[in-house]
Design a protein around this motif. Structure first.
Motif, short mmCIF file in Angstrom:
data_model
loop_
_atom_site.label_atom_id
_atom_site.label_comp_id
_atom_site.label_asym_id
_atom_site.label_seq_id
_atom_site.Cartn_x
_atom_site.Cartn_y
_atom_site.Cartn_z
N THR A 1 0.81 -1.22 0.00
CA THR A 1 0.00 0.00 0.00
C THR A 1 0.84 1.27 0.00
O THR A 1 0.40 2.30 -0.48
CB THR A 1 -0.94 0.03 1.22
OG1 THR A 1 -0.15 -0.07 2.42
CG2 THR A 1 -1.91 -1.13 1.16
N GLU A 2 2.07 1.22 0.54
CA GLU A 2 2.92 2.41 0.60
C GLU A 2 4.16 2.23 -0.27
O GLU A 2 4.69 1.12 -0.41
CB GLU A 2 3.33 2.72 2.04
CG GLU A 2 2.17 3.14 2.92
CD GLU A 2 2.63 3.72 4.24
OE1 GLU A 2 3.84 4.02 4.39
OE2 GLU A 2 1.78 3.88 5.14
N TYR A 3 4.63 3.36 -0.84
CA TYR A 3 5.74 3.33 -1.78
C TYR A 3 6.68 4.50 -1.49
O TYR A 3 6.24 5.59 -1.14
CB TYR A 3 5.22 3.40 -3.22
CG TYR A 3 4.33 2.24 -3.56
CD1 TYR A 3 4.82 1.13 -4.23
CD2 TYR A 3 2.99 2.23 -3.18
CE1 TYR A 3 4.01 0.04 -4.52
CE2 TYR A 3 2.17 1.15 -3.44
CZ TYR A 3 2.68 0.06 -4.12
OH TYR A 3 1.88 -1.02 -4.38
N CYS A 4 7.98 4.24 -1.65
CA CYS A 4 8.98 5.29 -1.46
C CYS A 4 9.91 5.30 -2.65
O CYS A 4 9.90 4.39 -3.49
CB CYS A 4 9.76 5.06 -0.17
SG CYS A 4 10.73 3.52 -0.17
N SER A 5 10.74 6.32 -2.75
CA SER A 5 11.64 6.48 -3.88
C SER A 5 12.70 5.37 -3.88
O SER A 5 13.17 4.94 -2.83
CB SER A 5 12.32 7.84 -3.82
OG SER A 5 13.43 7.90 -4.70
N VAL A 6 13.04 4.91 -5.07
CA VAL A 6 14.13 3.95 -5.21
C VAL A 6 15.43 4.59 -4.72
O VAL A 6 16.29 3.93 -4.12
CB VAL A 6 14.26 3.47 -6.67
CG1 VAL A 6 15.52 2.64 -6.87
CG2 VAL A 6 13.03 2.66 -7.06
N GLU A 7 15.60 5.88 -5.00
CA GLU A 7 16.76 6.63 -4.54
C GLU A 7 16.46 7.19 -3.15
O GLU A 7 15.48 7.91 -2.97
CB GLU A 7 17.08 7.78 -5.50
CG GLU A 7 17.41 7.32 -6.92
CD GLU A 7 18.75 6.59 -7.00
OE1 GLU A 7 19.57 6.78 -6.08
OE2 GLU A 7 18.95 5.83 -7.95
N GLY A 8 17.29 6.90 -2.18
CA GLY A 8 17.03 7.28 -0.82
C GLY A 8 17.00 8.78 -0.56
O GLY A 8 16.47 9.23 0.45
N ARG A 9 17.57 9.58 -1.49
CA ARG A 9 17.64 11.01 -1.24
C ARG A 9 16.31 11.73 -1.50
O ARG A 9 16.18 12.91 -1.21
CB ARG A 9 18.75 11.64 -2.08
CG ARG A 9 18.64 11.39 -3.58
CD ARG A 9 19.79 12.05 -4.31
NE ARG A 9 19.78 11.79 -5.73
CZ ARG A 9 20.43 10.79 -6.31
NH1 ARG A 9 21.14 9.96 -5.56
NH2 ARG A 9 20.41 10.62 -7.62
N PHE A 10 15.33 11.06 -2.09
CA PHE A 10 14.01 11.65 -2.28
C PHE A 10 13.10 11.17 -1.15
O PHE A 10 13.03 9.98 -0.87
CB PHE A 10 13.44 11.25 -3.64
CG PHE A 10 14.28 11.69 -4.80
CD1 PHE A 10 14.42 13.03 -5.11
CD2 PHE A 10 14.95 10.76 -5.58
CE1 PHE A 10 15.20 13.44 -6.17
CE2 PHE A 10 15.74 11.17 -6.65
CZ PHE A 10 15.86 12.51 -6.94
N HIS A 11 12.37 12.08 -0.53
CA HIS A 11 11.67 11.76 0.71
C HIS A 11 10.15 11.67 0.58
O HIS A 11 9.48 11.38 1.56
CB HIS A 11 12.03 12.80 1.77
CG HIS A 11 13.51 12.92 1.99
ND1 HIS A 11 14.26 11.91 2.54
CD2 HIS A 11 14.38 13.93 1.70
CE1 HIS A 11 15.54 12.29 2.60
NE2 HIS A 11 15.63 13.50 2.08
N GLU A 12 9.61 11.94 -0.57
CA GLU A 12 8.16 11.84 -0.73
C GLU A 12 7.73 10.38 -0.74
O GLU A 12 8.41 9.52 -1.32
CB GLU A 12 7.71 12.52 -2.02
CG GLU A 12 6.20 12.52 -2.22
CD GLU A 12 5.78 13.10 -3.55
OE1 GLU A 12 4.91 13.98 -3.56
OE2 GLU A 12 6.34 12.67 -4.57
#
Length: 269
Positions: free
Chosen positions: A67-78
């Motif tokens: 249900t939740e997703y984050c950036s593949v690149e850790g430097r993006f925080h959305e």
């Protein structure tokens, strides 16, 4: 106190699959599922894919669907998430009286009543119920929401460019082509991308396998001419504007057809 995340609606969709596609294929950056910490899936690195369609198909097969997703690149925080909003329950209450007629008869009765101007309380209520049922059928209950910002501060993007270390990859060529590559760079003509590896040993192994296969098929290119001795390995500093993707057959692909000499360094044998 525990920080409470504030989620903002981005867009709604008719199906969960449409919402997932929106996250995996329609964003300016690549996203991956955010799995519960400590779970078996959380310990497995998210694969690198050649395109966003393959990433979407991979995630779609996961059970249960994250249900939740984050950036593949850790430097993006959305972060993004998929949630389902249940519409208020609409109980279709037919007018009191005899059993409700069949659907076709209802349509005929409704048209006849409206044509004759007969719009009593029960008739109005029944029509409103029908319209409400149609609205419910058209509803888009799956919602994509976002929280956080891509960057913690406004100058974060400039900081990324200052602190990024150039990625280095490796390619191997036949010994007789060493001087030509040092002078002219590395070029391919029959491919749209340049195969490379993450270590010198893998580059030599990939070169030997590729040379053997293409000799059998009768193909020839700059790096695949007959080999005379041990292959020569070059370290590649990623040129500006050149993307790198995972190769299905192993290693990586540089999305270009030529690498200039200034981005190549011959390794000692």
């Amino acid at each position: 106190p525990e920080l409470v995340e504030e989620w903002t609606k981005v867009q709604d969709f008719a199906t969960e699959e449409e919402a997932l596609r929106f996250i995996m294929e329609c964003q300016p950056i690549d996203y991956r599922p955010l799995l519960p910490k400590g779970s078996e899936s959380d310990q497995t690195p998210f694969p690198r894919f050649e395109n966003t369609r393959e990433a979407f198909e991979y995630v779609k097969k996961m059970e249960p669907l994250p249900t939740e997703y984050c950036s593949v690149e850790g430097r993006f925080h959305e972060k993004l998430r998929i949630s389902k909003v249940e519409p208020p329950t609409m109980q279709a209450t037919a007018p009191a009286g005899p059993p409700a007629p069949a659907a076709a008869a209802v349509r005929r009765m409704t048209r006849k009543n409206w044509a004759n101007g007969k719009r009593g309380a029960n008739g109005n209520k029944f029509v409103e119920t029908l319209l409400a049922a149609q609205d419910k059928a058209k509803a888009k209950p799956w919602v994509v929401e976002s929280t956080g910002m891509l960057f913690d501060r406004l100058d974060a993007l400039r900081d990324i460019h200052r602190t990024m270390v150039p990625n280095r990859y490796f390619i191997a060529v036949a010994p007789e082509l060493e001087k030509q590559v040092l002078a002219e760079g590395y070029k391919v003509s029959r491919r749209s991308s340049i195969p490379c590896s993450s270590t010198p040993g893998e580059a030599r192994t990939a070169f030997d396998a590729r040379t053997t296969n293409e000799r059998k098929s009768g193909l020839a290119s700059l790096s695949d001419r007959p080999q005379s001795g041990i292959s020569v390995v070059f370290a590649v500093t990623l040129p500006p504007g050149v993307d790198v993707i995972a190769n299905r057959k192993g290693g990586y692909l540089l999305r270009c057809q030529e690498i200039s000499p200034q981005y190549l360094v011959r390794l000692r044998r």
